[in-house]
Write a protein that holds these residues in place. Structure first.
Motif, PDB file in Angstrom:
ATOM      1  N   ASN A  38       0.825  -1.209   0.000  1.00  0.00           N
ATOM      2  CA  ASN A  38       0.000   0.000   0.000  1.00  0.00           C
ATOM      3  C   ASN A  38       0.859   1.259   0.000  1.00  0.00           C
ATOM      4  OD1 ASN A  38      -2.426  -1.390  -0.051  1.00  0.00           O
ATOM      5  ND2 ASN A  38      -2.616  -1.431   2.178  1.00  0.00           N
TER       6      ASN A  38
ATOM      7  N   SER B 122       0.822   4.042  -2.899  1.00  0.00           N
ATOM      8  CA  SER B 122       0.483   5.435  -2.581  1.00  0.00           C
ATOM      9  C   SER B 122       1.586   6.391  -3.040  1.00  0.00           C
ATOM     10  CB  SER B 122       0.208   5.609  -1.089  1.00  0.00           C
ATOM     11  OG  SER B 122       1.389   5.529  -0.327  1.00  0.00           O
TER      12      SER B 122
ATOM     13  N   ILE C  34       1.189   6.848  -6.802  1.00  0.00           N
ATOM     14  CA  ILE C  34       0.029   7.688  -7.118  1.00  0.00           C
ATOM     15  C   ILE C  34       0.305   9.142  -6.758  1.00  0.00           C
ATOM     16  CG2 ILE C  34      -2.372   8.167  -6.457  1.00  0.00           C
ATOM     17  CD1 ILE C  34      -2.727   5.098  -6.236  1.00  0.00           C
ATOM     18  N   ARG C  35       0.900   9.365  -5.604  1.00  0.00           N
ATOM     19  CA  ARG C  35       1.167  10.728  -5.137  1.00  0.00           C
ATOM     20  C   ARG C  35       2.241  11.431  -5.964  1.00  0.00           C
ATOM     21  NH1 ARG C  35       2.061  10.607   0.731  1.00  0.00           N
ATOM     22  NH2 ARG C  35      -0.181  10.742   0.804  1.00  0.00           N
TER      23      ARG C  35
ATOM     24  N   LYS D 286       7.997   9.294   3.907  1.00  0.00           N
ATOM     25  CA  LYS D 286       7.195   9.887   2.835  1.00  0.00           C
ATOM     26  C   LYS D 286       7.568  11.348   2.624  1.00  0.00           C
ATOM     27  CE  LYS D 286       2.980   7.119   3.107  1.00  0.00           C
ATOM     28  NZ  LYS D 286       1.528   7.168   3.330  1.00  0.00           N
TER      29      LYS D 286
ATOM     30  N   GLU E  95      -6.009   9.686 -10.800  1.00  0.00           N
ATOM     31  CA  GLU E  95      -6.656  10.599  -9.863  1.00  0.00           C
ATOM     32  C   GLU E  95      -8.164  10.625 -10.075  1.00  0.00           C
ATOM     33  OE1 GLU E  95      -4.650  14.336 -10.453  1.00  0.00           O
ATOM     34  OE2 GLU E  95      -3.272  13.936  -8.805  1.00  0.00           O
TER      35      GLU E  95
ATOM     36  N   MET F  70      -9.713   7.521  -8.636  1.00  0.00           N
ATOM     37  CA  MET F  70      -9.764   7.581  -7.179  1.00  0.00           C
ATOM     38  C   MET F  70     -10.897   8.485  -6.704  1.00  0.00           C
ATOM     39  SD  MET F  70      -5.750   7.617  -6.154  1.00  0.00           S
ATOM     40  CE  MET F  70      -6.133   7.872  -4.427  1.00  0.00           C
TER      41      MET F  70
END
Length: 142
Positions: free
Chosen positions: A20, A24, A27-28, A108, A136, A139
């Motif tokens: 995960n 993330s 994606i970020r 992060k 995006e 989501m």
């Protein structure tokens, strides 16, 4: 962050949390081409694709900026840096920037700092995933 302890098998929850986290990050930060995690070496490798090959001076300047910034950040967070390695792999007219960091001290926020520095200093070269806006939108619709 997930930390795999020496001589122990990661639990399903740790593996799931790790997966995960990697998803993330992708994606970020659409600037990140790939992320590899090596539990054996306890390191994270971030790869960034570049549309051209930076000059030796540009890369040396960027490398020093990254080292200085990571050093300052980890000092403020009171985390010892075990590994911070930066390599540029040219291929014909493009290049790949590889950043190898130990998993115990990276965060992060540090990854966000690295991406921001690359955006600022390699803006003309940095390739961003063209499908990022689609991810995006997906989501948001969920």
């Amino acid at each position: 962050m997930v930390i795999f302890l020496p001589n122990s098998e990661p639990t399903n929850d740790q593996i799931s949390d790790g997966v995960n986290l990697l998803i993330s990050l992708l994606i970020r930060h659409p600037e990140i081409g790939t992320i590899n995690f090596s539990p054996e070496n306890k390191c994270l490798k971030l790869k960034f694709m570049l549309s051209a090959i930076p000059s030796d001076l540009e890369f040396a300047t960027l490398k020093k900026l990254l080292i200085d910034s990571i050093t300052a950040y980890t000092m403020l967070e009171n985390l010892p840096v075990e590994l911070a390695k930066f390599e540029l792999y040219p291929y014909e007219q493009v290049a790949m920037l590889s950043i190898l960091r130990d998993f115990n001290s990276i965060s992060k926020n540090e990854i966000s700092l690295i991406v921001a520095l690359l955006q600022e200093n390699l803006k003309k070269y940095l390739i961003i995933d063209p499908n990022h806006s689609l991810v995006e939108e997906d989501m948001l619709s969920q």
